[in-house]
Design an enzyme around this catalytic site. Structure first.
Site, PDB file in Angstrom:
ATOM      1  N   ASP A 123     -31.993 -69.061 120.656  1.00 52.65           N
ATOM      2  CA  ASP A 123     -31.674 -69.161 119.232  1.00 52.65           C
ATOM      3  C   ASP A 123     -32.947 -69.276 118.398  1.00 52.65           C
ATOM      4  OD1 ASP A 123     -29.845 -69.292 117.084  1.00 52.65           O
ATOM      5  OD2 ASP A 123     -29.986 -71.472 117.036  1.00 52.65           O
ATOM      6  N   ASP A 147     -35.077 -65.512 118.897  1.00 53.14           N
ATOM      7  CA  ASP A 147     -34.537 -64.257 118.351  1.00 53.14           C
ATOM      8  C   ASP A 147     -35.075 -63.995 116.949  1.00 53.14           C
ATOM      9  OD1 ASP A 147     -32.995 -66.172 117.026  1.00 53.14           O
ATOM     10  OD2 ASP A 147     -31.066 -65.301 117.576  1.00 53.14           O
ATOM     11  N   ASP A 201     -26.310 -63.338 114.243  1.00 55.45           N
ATOM     12  CA  ASP A 201     -26.817 -64.648 114.651  1.00 55.45           C
ATOM     13  C   ASP A 201     -25.870 -65.754 114.208  1.00 55.45           C
ATOM     14  OD1 ASP A 201     -28.980 -66.323 115.787  1.00 55.45           O
ATOM     15  OD2 ASP A 201     -29.197 -66.999 113.714  1.00 55.45           O
ATOM     16  N   ASP A 213     -23.644 -68.160 116.642  1.00 53.86           N
ATOM     17  CA  ASP A 213     -23.796 -69.613 116.570  1.00 53.86           C
ATOM     18  C   ASP A 213     -22.438 -70.285 116.450  1.00 53.86           C
ATOM     19  OD1 ASP A 213     -26.550 -69.465 116.756  1.00 53.86           O
ATOM     20  OD2 ASP A 213     -26.919 -69.892 114.632  1.00 53.86           O
TER      21      ASP A 213
END
Length: 195
Positions: free
Chosen positions: A61, A64, A82, A86
């Site tokens: 996380d 990226d 993203d 999440d």
């Protein structure tokens, strides 16, 4: 709090991540797969492995976005992907914990006469409300909505600490309380910003 640390680490590793051959979106999806693996570990009652996998997922996380910046590959779709990953990762980890509790693989505890699995449901709700209030307020024109005591990195660190220390139930109750406080903080900030 942890978002600032994450951004500092991201900035410091920019020169190091250019060699990573994977795209930022591939790294995001790998992080999600590791979160699913963490959920499976929790569902089997293996709190140590689940906690370590959350930390490993957090690494993806973090990098990226760094890879996207380093390779000048930041896209609107990448940001959406993203964010979606999440939310999915949050939910699947909590679902793994719920399954572990119901299956008897995680010790069933109660706090204030509420069973642990229901506290986990409240944690999911709080986690989603924190993100939703920010998104909805920003869409309405609010600014600086990246506030609150329980953003995603803080929630994951509390969960990891609880799993590693044997206080998983207590950590989930803390997440419930802090996510709802954060949601209220964001609502109040949005009210001031949109006035």
């Amino acid at each position: 709090m942890f978002n600032e640390l994450k951004n500092t680490i991201r900035a410091s590793i920019l020169p190091l991540v250019k060699w990573i051959p994977l795209s930022p979106n591939s790294l995001t999806l790998l992080g999600l797969l590791i979160s699913i693996w963490a959920a499976v570990a929790f569902s089997k009652g293996n709190l140590l492995v689940g906690a370590l996998l959350i930390l490993f997922s957090g690494l993806f996380d973090m990098i990226d976005g760094a890879v996207a910046r380093a390779k000048d590959r930041m896209t609107a779709f990448g940001a959406v992907l993203d964010s979606v990953c999440d939310r999915y990762a949050d939910a699947i980890i909590f679902v793994g914990i719920i399954y572990g509790v119901i299956a008897g693989n995680i010790i069933q505890t109660t706090f204030f006469s509420v069973p642990l699995w229901l506290w986990v449901v409240f944690a999911i709700m709080g986690s989603y409300l924190v993100s939703y209030v920010r998104s909805r307020a920003e869409t309405a024109g609010a600014t600086a909505m990246n506030i609150g005591v329980a953003e995603r990195p803080e929630r994951m660190m509390i969960l990891v600490a609880g799993a590693l220390s044997g206080y998983l139930g207590e950590s989930i109750v803390i997440i419930v309380i802090l996510t709802h406080i954060t949601m209220i903080q964001r609502l109040l900030h949005a009210k001031r910003s949109l006035a």
